[in-house]
Each structure stands twice: as structure tokens, then as C-alpha cells.
Design a protein around this motif. Structure first.
Motif, mmCIF file in Angstrom:
data_model
loop_
_atom_site.group_PDB
_atom_site.id
_atom_site.type_symbol
_atom_site.label_atom_id
_atom_site.label_comp_id
_atom_site.label_asym_id
_atom_site.label_seq_id
_atom_site.Cartn_x
_atom_site.Cartn_y
_atom_site.Cartn_z
ATOM 1 N N THR A 139 0.782 -1.372 0.444
ATOM 2 C CA THR A 139 -0.153 0.105 0.129
ATOM 3 C C THR A 139 1.098 1.288 0.292
ATOM 4 N N ALA A 140 0.165 2.253 -0.187
ATOM 5 C CA ALA A 140 0.749 3.955 -0.440
ATOM 6 C C ALA A 140 1.749 3.966 1.006
ATOM 7 N N ASP A 141 0.604 3.649 2.250
ATOM 8 C CA ASP A 141 0.935 3.587 3.206
ATOM 9 C C ASP A 141 2.294 2.628 4.228
ATOM 10 N N GLY A 142 2.811 3.047 4.816
ATOM 11 C CA GLY A 142 3.886 2.601 5.531
ATOM 12 C C GLY A 142 3.974 1.206 6.616
ATOM 13 N N VAL A 143 4.683 1.616 7.556
ATOM 14 C CA VAL A 143 5.200 0.184 8.232
ATOM 15 C C VAL A 143 3.624 0.527 9.118
ATOM 16 N N GLU A 144 3.083 -0.139 9.477
ATOM 17 C CA GLU A 144 2.047 -0.323 10.055
ATOM 18 C C GLU A 144 1.050 0.437 9.986
ATOM 19 N N GLY A 145 0.625 0.949 8.495
ATOM 20 C CA GLY A 145 -0.348 1.352 8.322
ATOM 21 C C GLY A 145 0.096 2.790 8.657
ATOM 22 N N CYS A 146 0.975 3.768 9.308
ATOM 23 C CA CYS A 146 1.596 4.962 8.895
ATOM 24 C C CYS A 146 2.407 5.497 7.829
ATOM 25 N N PRO A 147 0.749 6.352 7.523
ATOM 26 C CA PRO A 147 1.209 7.864 5.985
ATOM 27 C C PRO A 147 2.992 7.490 5.342
ATOM 28 N N SER A 148 3.183 7.711 4.571
ATOM 29 C CA SER A 148 4.191 8.362 4.325
ATOM 30 C C SER A 148 4.802 9.738 4.927
ATOM 31 N N ASN A 149 5.479 10.124 5.319
ATOM 32 C CA ASN A 149 6.026 11.295 5.618
ATOM 33 C C ASN A 149 5.140 11.771 6.496
ATOM 34 N N THR A 150 5.103 11.247 8.220
ATOM 35 C CA THR A 150 4.274 10.868 9.256
ATOM 36 C C THR A 150 4.578 10.180 10.600
ATOM 37 N N VAL A 151 4.806 10.448 11.110
ATOM 38 C CA VAL A 151 5.717 9.747 12.271
ATOM 39 C C VAL A 151 4.005 9.547 12.850
ATOM 40 N N CYS A 152 4.224 7.970 12.965
ATOM 41 C CA CYS A 152 2.998 7.805 14.315
ATOM 42 C C CYS A 152 3.460 7.062 15.073
ATOM 43 N N PHE A 153 2.382 7.694 16.857
ATOM 44 C CA PHE A 153 2.142 7.448 17.608
ATOM 45 C C PHE A 153 1.455 6.148 18.279
ATOM 46 N N TRP A 154 1.388 5.393 19.442
ATOM 47 C CA TRP A 154 -0.136 4.424 19.841
ATOM 48 C C TRP A 154 0.753 5.113 21.232
ATOM 49 N N ASN A 155 -0.758 4.999 21.955
ATOM 50 C CA ASN A 155 -0.492 5.152 23.453
ATOM 51 C C ASN A 155 -0.157 3.882 23.522
ATOM 52 N N GLN A 156 -0.578 2.631 23.409
ATOM 53 C CA GLN A 156 -0.417 1.262 23.663
ATOM 54 C C GLN A 156 1.114 0.233 22.748
ATOM 55 N N PRO A 157 1.746 -0.714 23.759
ATOM 56 C CA PRO A 157 2.823 -1.219 22.921
ATOM 57 C C PRO A 157 2.813 -2.325 22.021
ATOM 58 N N ASN A 158 2.913 -3.052 21.506
ATOM 59 C CA ASN A 158 2.927 -3.140 19.676
ATOM 60 C C ASN A 158 1.650 -2.694 18.923
ATOM 61 N N PHE A 159 0.918 -1.481 19.009
ATOM 62 C CA PHE A 159 0.363 -0.888 17.410
ATOM 63 C C PHE A 159 -0.893 -0.938 18.419
ATOM 64 N N GLN A 160 -0.559 -0.789 19.331
ATOM 65 C CA GLN A 160 -2.417 -1.589 20.009
ATOM 66 C C GLN A 160 -3.514 0.197 19.903
ATOM 67 N N ASP A 161 -4.181 -0.077 20.497
ATOM 68 C CA ASP A 161 -5.054 1.220 20.678
ATOM 69 C C ASP A 161 -4.933 2.094 19.611
ATOM 70 N N ALA A 162 -5.349 3.303 19.813
ATOM 71 C CA ALA A 162 -5.206 4.635 18.903
ATOM 72 C C ALA A 162 -3.700 4.878 18.398
ATOM 73 N N ARG A 163 -3.948 4.703 16.764
ATOM 74 C CA ARG A 163 -3.135 5.897 16.413
ATOM 75 C C ARG A 163 -3.098 7.289 16.350
ATOM 76 N N HIS A 164 -2.432 7.626 16.480
ATOM 77 C CA HIS A 164 -1.791 9.243 16.549
ATOM 78 C C HIS A 164 -0.555 10.192 15.692
ATOM 79 N N ASP A 165 -1.117 10.298 14.076
ATOM 80 C CA ASP A 165 -0.579 10.802 13.387
ATOM 81 C C ASP A 165 0.406 11.936 13.417
ATOM 82 N N TRP A 166 1.557 12.641 13.106
ATOM 83 C CA TRP A 166 2.186 13.972 12.654
ATOM 84 C C TRP A 166 2.345 13.885 12.192
ATOM 85 N N PRO A 167 1.831 14.768 11.007
ATOM 86 C CA PRO A 167 2.321 14.697 9.352
ATOM 87 C C PRO A 167 3.427 15.705 9.106
ATOM 88 N N ASP A 168 4.402 15.261 8.338
ATOM 89 C CA ASP A 168 5.344 16.727 7.646
ATOM 90 C C ASP A 168 5.131 16.601 8.913
#
Length: 122
Positions: free
Chosen positions: A32-61
Motif C-alpha cells: 500500500t501507499a502507507d508504510g509500516v503498520e499503516g503509518c502514512p508517508s512523511n508521517t511519524v505515528c504514535f500509539w498509546n499502547q505497546p505493539n501498535f495497539q489502541d488509537a494511532r496518533h499521526d504527526w504529518p510532515d
């Protein structure tokens, strides 16, 4: 007069071949166009639980010159799908991105499934 072909299709082999092709296209992981674990391109993605669980919070550009708090406190899983390497500070100190604060560095495309992050910068 038309000549007939003496070879006959083996319907079982034909069905098995078609089934294998369908399996390859349906069951194989899709790029897909998304990267690792569904994190979009040019974005840093954060999860509030280990192993990419619960809500994802994206920080684009992300802007590389700033020291920011992680968008969820603390972040427990991170994917760096940006084009820069980032430092993720693992202790809650002031200043949050100070030189005495330990950090984990993630290069572009890297991820960490189990850490505790309070702040981050370039």
C-alpha cells in the motif's frame, strides 16, 4: 475436414492452477501507499499502547527543528515513516529534549513496538 486435437484438457489440473493463482492474488500481502503498520508517508505515528495497539496518533510532515511532546503521553509504540531520523526521549525531564535525557533514535522506516516516549526531536 477439421482435425481434432488428441490432447484433452485435464480439468482437475486447470482448476488447481486457477485456484493457485486466485490464492496468490487474494492471500498475498498487499503493498500500500502507507508504510509500516499503516503509518502514512512523511508521517511519524504514535500509539498509546505497546505493539501498535489502541488509537494511532499521526504527526504529518514533522518539522525537524523543534522539540515536541509526543501527541499521547506517554507514547508506547512509534513508527517513523518520515524522511528524517528522530530522537524519542524516554524519560520525563525538563527540558524534555535535554542532552542528559536518554533517547532512542529511529531512522526513516524504523519502528519500535515497546518503549515509553515523552518528547521527540530531530
Amino acid at each position: 475436414m477439421l482435425k481434432t486435437c488428441s490432447r484433452r484438457f485435464n480439468r482437475g489440473k486447470l482448476a488447481a492452477g486457477i485456484g493457485a493463482l486466485v490464492f496468490i492474488f487474494v492471500a498475498a500481502p498487499q503493498a500500500t501507499a502507507d508504510g509500516v503498520e499503516g503509518c502514512p508517508s512523511n508521517t511519524v505515528c504514535f500509539w498509546n499502547q505497546p505493539n501498535f495497539q489502541d488509537a494511532r496518533h499521526d504527526w504529518p510532515d514533522p518539522y525537524w527543528g523543534s522539540c515536541d511532546r509526543s501527541p499521547v503521553q506517554p507514547a508506547r509504540s512509534i513508527v517513523n515513516n518520515s524522511q528524517y531520523a528522530w530522537r524519542f526521549y524516554t524519560e520525563l525531564k525538563y527540558p524534555p529534549c535535554g542532552s542528559d535525557n536518554p533517547y532512542v533514535r529511529l531512522n526513516p522506516g524504523e519502528k519500535n513496538a515497546d518503549l515509553t516516549v515523552w518528547a521527540w526531536n530531530y
